[in-house]
Design a protein around this motif. Structure first.
Motif, PDB file in Angstrom:
ATOM      1  N   ARG A 123       5.343 -16.184   0.344  1.00 42.28           N
ATOM      2  CA  ARG A 123       5.481 -15.225   1.520  1.00 42.28           C
ATOM      3  C   ARG A 123       5.880 -16.675   2.622  1.00 42.28           C
ATOM      4  O   ARG A 123       6.655 -16.381   3.509  1.00 42.28           O
ATOM      5  N   LEU A 124       5.266 -17.744   2.441  1.00 45.74           N
ATOM      6  CA  LEU A 124       5.582 -18.931   3.543  1.00 45.74           C
ATOM      7  C   LEU A 124       7.218 -19.133   3.575  1.00 45.74           C
ATOM      8  O   LEU A 124       7.714 -19.321   4.530  1.00 45.74           O
ATOM      9  N   ILE A 125       7.809 -19.130   2.184  1.00 49.01           N
ATOM     10  CA  ILE A 125       9.293 -19.389   2.160  1.00 49.01           C
ATOM     11  C   ILE A 125       9.985 -18.402   2.626  1.00 49.01           C
ATOM     12  O   ILE A 125      11.149 -18.631   3.405  1.00 49.01           O
ATOM     13  N   GLU A 126       9.624 -16.987   2.433  1.00 51.60           N
ATOM     14  CA  GLU A 126      10.704 -16.057   2.786  1.00 51.60           C
ATOM     15  C   GLU A 126      10.297 -15.796   4.090  1.00 51.60           C
ATOM     16  O   GLU A 126      11.159 -14.937   4.858  1.00 51.60           O
ATOM     17  N   GLU A 127       9.131 -15.755   4.620  1.00 49.97           N
ATOM     18  CA  GLU A 127       8.719 -15.065   5.799  1.00 49.97           C
ATOM     19  C   GLU A 127       8.557 -15.960   7.108  1.00 49.97           C
ATOM     20  O   GLU A 127       8.513 -15.485   8.373  1.00 49.97           O
ATOM     21  N   VAL A 128       7.973 -17.273   6.693  1.00 47.09           N
ATOM     22  CA  VAL A 128       7.404 -17.948   7.835  1.00 47.09           C
ATOM     23  C   VAL A 128       8.316 -19.392   7.937  1.00 47.09           C
ATOM     24  O   VAL A 128       8.722 -19.580   8.985  1.00 47.09           O
TER      25      VAL A 128
END
Length: 255
Positions: A192-197
């Motif tokens: 999620r960090l890679i794709e969203e944040v």
């Protein structure tokens, strides 16, 4: 000469561990290549480990999957600005081959999940690149993508040695996201960090991930042994490599 060396290493292995003055376990040094030779000549290598370590089928399967992933990513990269997208890869049994460590564990008959022995292996920086891995990473970066490795190696004790090992085998990555500690096995928060944040430490914004590559079902977002999601994603966005030696499947009951 090889037999003599193998026996010497076997003696070291059987000696096992002792307590150091600091109270921590002091592990006997291991020449991993020699131990693998010993296991091979003994005829005691398990089918799965022997397959992974020496088979032509493994080499062919890895080359095939990495080539397919490269072709798929290249086709999608043409319409995207450089630096706007990424590929996410697992590390162990995806980019780096840890079968020498498995050989050592089998010779001594110890738990392959022993954290101290695992750290000893990581710090040895002796893992080889898996077939096709270096070429794949080079191709992705040449196309303008970021290569982000998400691994459950540990942030504190393993980072420096992991990066050094990758450099030794010619694999240059952009970001290495490791587990915070031995209990941080769920990769989904890092996905999620890679794709969203975005990865602030690497000064990267949120990126579109064109491909995930791994050897375990949990190397792909939100998938598990009981839910593989949309099978059509495999070969399109998810690229799965074979690993019959270990994985989350080991906890499944026999049907």
């Amino acid at each position: 000469m090889i037999r003599t060396a193998c026996l010497a290493v076997a003696t070291l292995l059987v000696a096992g561990c002792a307590s150091s003055p600091s109270g921590k376990r002091a592990l006997a040094p291991i020449d991993y290549s020699v131990v693998c030779q010993q296991l091979e000549t003994s005829g005691k290598a398990t089918g799965a480990l022997r397959w992974f370590h020496v088979s032509a089928e493994r080499r062919a399967a890895y080359e095939q999957v990495f080539r397919q992933a490269t072709d798929r990513v290249a086709a999608q990269a043409r319409s995207r600005p450089k630096g706007s997208w990424a590929v996410v890869a697992d590390l162990d049994e995806t980019l780096l081959d840890n079968s020498k460590a498995e050989c050592a564990d089998q010779v001594q008959g110890v738990d392959v999940h022993d954290p101290d022995r695992w750290t000893q292996w990581v710090l040895s920086e002796q893992a080889d690149a898996l077939p096709g891995a270096a070429a794949f990473v080079t191709a992705v970066r040449g196309l303008g993508g970021k290569v982000i490795v998400v691994s459950n190696r540990e942030e504190g004790p393993h980072r420096a040695a992991t990066l050094a090992n990758l450099a030794k085998v010619g694999i240059v990555i952009d970001v290495l996201l490791l587990a915070k500690d031995r209990s941080d096995f769920d990769k989904n928060s890092r996905f999620r960090l890679i794709e969203e944040v975005g990865v602030a430490a690497a000064k990267l914004p949120a990126l579109q991930v064109l491909a995930y590559v791994g050897d375990n079902i949990k190397d792909f977002p939100y998938l598990s042994q009981v839910d593989i999601g949309d099978p059509a994603q495999f070969g399109a966005r998810y690229f799965l490599l074979p690993n019959p030696v270990y994985g989350s499947w080991q906890r499944l009951p026999m049907r």
